[in-house]
Design a protein around this motif. Structure first.
Motif, PDB file in Angstrom:
ATOM      1  N   MET A 194       0.952  -1.187   0.167  1.00 56.65           N
ATOM      2  CA  MET A 194      -0.078   0.068  -0.174  1.00 56.65           C
ATOM      3  C   MET A 194       0.955   1.222  -0.089  1.00 56.65           C
ATOM      4  N   PHE A 195       1.709   1.190   1.064  1.00 56.11           N
ATOM      5  CA  PHE A 195       2.886   2.333   1.054  1.00 56.11           C
ATOM      6  C   PHE A 195       4.217   2.059   0.293  1.00 56.11           C
ATOM      7  N   ASN A 196       4.769   3.083  -0.124  1.00 56.55           N
ATOM      8  CA  ASN A 196       6.314   2.870  -0.633  1.00 56.55           C
ATOM      9  C   ASN A 196       7.287   3.741   0.005  1.00 56.55           C
ATOM     10  N   GLY A 197       6.988   4.343   1.253  1.00 58.51           N
ATOM     11  CA  GLY A 197       8.018   5.205   1.822  1.00 58.51           C
ATOM     12  C   GLY A 197       7.062   6.251   2.402  1.00 58.51           C
ATOM     13  N   ALA A 198       8.127   7.155   3.425  1.00 56.03           N
ATOM     14  CA  ALA A 198       7.782   7.842   4.122  1.00 56.03           C
ATOM     15  C   ALA A 198       8.366   9.099   3.857  1.00 56.03           C
ATOM     16  N   HIS A 199       7.751  10.381   4.101  1.00 60.69           N
ATOM     17  CA  HIS A 199       8.441  11.733   3.836  1.00 60.69           C
ATOM     18  C   HIS A 199       8.552  12.568   4.956  1.00 60.69           C
ATOM     19  N   VAL A 200       9.856  12.913   5.630  1.00 63.89           N
ATOM     20  CA  VAL A 200       9.965  13.577   6.863  1.00 63.89           C
ATOM     21  C   VAL A 200      10.397  14.984   6.462  1.00 63.89           C
ATOM     22  N   ILE A 201       9.933  15.776   7.180  1.00 54.17           N
ATOM     23  CA  ILE A 201      10.089  17.105   7.150  1.00 54.17           C
ATOM     24  C   ILE A 201      10.846  17.900   8.099  1.00 54.17           C
ATOM     25  N   LEU A 202      12.043  18.539   8.102  1.00 55.25           N
ATOM     26  CA  LEU A 202      12.524  19.398   8.829  1.00 55.25           C
ATOM     27  C   LEU A 202      12.187  20.759   8.748  1.00 55.25           C
ATOM     28  N   TYR A 203      11.459  21.476   9.822  1.00 55.16           N
ATOM     29  CA  TYR A 203      11.526  22.747   9.649  1.00 55.16           C
ATOM     30  C   TYR A 203      12.718  23.659  10.312  1.00 55.16           C
ATOM     31  N   THR A 204      13.127  24.556   9.721  1.00 50.59           N
ATOM     32  CA  THR A 204      14.776  25.179   9.979  1.00 50.59           C
ATOM     33  C   THR A 204      14.495  26.624   9.546  1.00 50.59           C
ATOM     34  N   PRO A 205      15.255  27.426  10.494  1.00 50.16           N
ATOM     35  CA  PRO A 205      15.301  28.905  10.176  1.00 50.16           C
ATOM     36  C   PRO A 205      16.449  29.123   8.935  1.00 50.16           C
ATOM     37  N   ASP A 206      17.395  27.926   8.701  1.00 43.06           N
ATOM     38  CA  ASP A 206      18.331  28.217   7.664  1.00 43.06           C
ATOM     39  C   ASP A 206      18.085  26.632   6.702  1.00 43.06           C
ATOM     40  N   ALA A 207      17.192  26.721   5.898  1.00 41.79           N
ATOM     41  CA  ALA A 207      17.040  25.558   5.240  1.00 41.79           C
ATOM     42  C   ALA A 207      18.295  25.196   4.293  1.00 41.79           C
ATOM     43  N   ASP A 208      19.066  26.312   3.742  1.00 41.78           N
ATOM     44  CA  ASP A 208      20.084  26.187   2.641  1.00 41.78           C
ATOM     45  C   ASP A 208      21.238  25.425   3.421  1.00 41.78           C
ATOM     46  N   ALA A 209      21.594  26.166   4.709  1.00 44.29           N
ATOM     47  CA  ALA A 209      22.956  25.487   5.411  1.00 44.29           C
ATOM     48  C   ALA A 209      22.425  23.986   6.079  1.00 44.29           C
TER      49      ALA A 209
END
Length: 118
Positions: free
Chosen positions: A1-16
């Protein structure tokens, strides 16, 4: 049914923090467009814990040898923000992301599900 999970890290400096995941942790990635990197993670598992407080989510990286992992990360320029502590269920530590957030990692002492057969 599922093929993965997606994790999101919220950060004030995404590029770094993206550069840290790419260059220090060495995670493979794809560019979803305009330099927006999405990283491949190691196999994962999810646990559900009871709480009396507000619901929350946590993200940990698991490793087979936390001491060796911290040494390798430190050699690549990572700052160890939390030294190894024995939690009973595993050895816990953390590194600091460039944004200042901590990224916890641990060596489990409990059975793991991330490589279990379905």
């Amino acid at each position: 049914m599922f093929n993965g999970a997606h994790v999101i890290l919220y950060t004030p400096d995404a590029d770094a923090d993206r550069a840290f995941l790419r260059d220090v942790l060495g995670f493979d990635h794809v560019d979803a467009g305009d330099g927006w990197l999405v990283f491949k993670l190691p196999p994962a598992e999810v646990a559900v814990h009871p709480t009396r407080g507000e619901p929350k989510h946590e993200f940990y990286l698991m490793c087979e040898d936390v001491t060796a992992t911290l040494t390798a990360l430190e050699d690549r320029g990572a700052e160890i923000s939390r030294p190894i502590s024995d939690q009973g269920w595993g050895l816990l530590a953390a590194v600091r992301l460039p944004s200042g957030a901590e990224l916890p990692l641990y060596e489990p002492r409990h059975p793991t599900a991330h490589d279990a057969s379905p």
